[in-house]
Design a protein around this motif. Structure first.
Motif: not given
Ligand code: ADP
Length: 375
Positions: A14-20, A86-90, A231-237, A266-268
């Motif tokens: 779901g993100h562009d190739v430069v960003e990724l 980067r995907v997680r941060r985005l 669940v942690q990932m869903a929450l942080s997203r 740090s992961r989330s």
């Protein structure tokens, strides 16, 4: 070149190739022949030809380009983990909308391991904060081992209207609790165990997106499942403003728990706001103190992760009595040692972790009123 390639998205991520970081450079000859290097997450990526075609067509449209050659490579192990970061941060920076008002303070109660009293602390802290006149949401995200309904003596089934689910509402002192738990959907805890992890983390997403929490929610307490999973990932997203309160016991190996908590945070990308020590000591009827489970774990953990120790809750039979009778100890026996300690923690939460100040007098409700007056 870079700018034009921002128009090429990895459809899966779901993100562009430069960003990724998948665009790895390009050469242009004097004659206008272009060679673009793209690295995929895996060489056999099924989207390979789609990405290739899109890069070709975008670059071919640039002025002066006579030919385009796309070389497809593969990201190295390090590049791949950087990409996932980067995907997680985005995802964290661009959350999807939820039913939680931006003015709601979200506090996730987590622990490095099970059985330290995380659920007891979540339920009682939520009730103690509510009883100070706040409207408090309580999301039991410990979907495998949900205990909130039992601890609060709630047994209802969820109802809804207009496509949204209504949380179960109960009064606590001069405020309200709005509760959502897997326990309102399944009869037995064993039933939840049969559901796969992915489906369960979807349930938490749904609890944030499809529940009518209301504009008046001052706090949302989330009883987190142990571990660092979906669940942690869903929450942080979905709710990147979430802060974590970590529950530990005096004897817990501080370093080990600290490492787990730091990893979780740090992961989330969630901030840790403080540590709560539970089962600190047993105080007998004569006021004598027994440090049954050792001492200092909360303080050591707090200093290891560089956050304040915001309270210590003694071992107190009243907590067990409260859980068994379906009434939170802070409401049932407010003068018990554990309830007094929890009340102190609630005071600190209300003082130090108040809902955003500038929003407090300008909540979504007021904004709505202003908008409708203007409109
Ligand atoms: P977790 O959610 O971390 O698994 P729970 O909140 O379910 O832990 O608590 C585990 C058990 O310990 C429960 O039986 C609970 O009633 C009891 N307990 C928790 N905190 C205290 C306390 N301060 N004093 C006495 N018993 C406690």
């Amino acid at each position: 070149m870079k700018e034009i390639l921002r128009g090429v998205r990895d459809p899966e991520l779901g993100h562009d190739v430069v960003e990724l970081g998948m665009f790895q450079g390009a050469t242009v000859s004097a004659a206008g022949e272009v060679e673009v290097k793209i690295a995929l997450t895996i060489a056999g990526c099924p989207l390979r030809s789609q990405i290739q075609r899109e890069v070709e067509s975008k670059v071919a449209g640039l002025p002066g380009v006579v030919s385009v050659k796309v070389t497809m490579g593969e990201l190295s192990q390090d590049e791949r983990s950087a990409l996932m970061d980067r995907v997680r941060r985005l995802a964290h920076d661009n959350p999807r909308p939820t039913e939680i008002a931006p003015t709601t303070r979200v506090l996730a109660i987590a622990s490095g391991k099970g059985g330290v009293g995380k659920s007891s602390v979540s339920v009682n802290l939520a009730a103690a904060v509510a009883s100070r006149g706040f409207t408090v949401g309580l999301l039991d995200a410990d979907i495998w081992g949900f205990s909130t309904p039992r601890m609060l003596g709630l047994s209802g089934r969820l109802g809804g209207r207009e496509g949204l689910i209504d949380p179960v509402r109960m009064s606590a002192g001069s405020g309200y609790l709005k509760v959502i738990s897997m326990g309102f959907l399944v009869e037995e805890e064993d039933q939840a165990l049969m559901w796969r992890g992915l489906i369960l983390s979807r349930a938490v997403e749904q609890f944030l997106q499809d529940v009518r929490w209301g504009d008046d929610l001052d706090y949302l307490f989330v009883d987190m499942p142990p571990g660092t999973g979906d669940v942690q990932m869903a929450l942080s997203r979905l709710l990147p403003q979430t802060e974590m309160l970590v529950v530990t016991t005096p004897q817990a190996g501080a370093e080990r728990v600290a490492a787990r908590v730091a990893d979780m945070a740090s992961r989330s990308y969630l901030k840790v706001a403080g540590v709560i020590e539970n089962m600190t000591a047993f105080i007998c009827r004569h006021g004598e103190r027994y440090e049954i489970f050792g001492e200092g774990g909360g303080k050591r953990l707090a200093s290891a992760i560089g956050v304040p120790l915001i309270g210590q809750i003694p071992i107190d039979e009243a907590v067990l009595r409260g859980a068994d009778s379906g009434k939170a100890v802070v409401l049932a026996e407010p003068e018990s040692p554990a309830a007094l300690a929890l009340a102190d923690i609630a005071d600190r939460v209300v003082e130090d972790l108040a809902p955003p100040v500038e929003m407090a007098g300008c909540t979504a409700r007021i904004l709505k009123a202003v908008n409708s007056a203007v409109g």
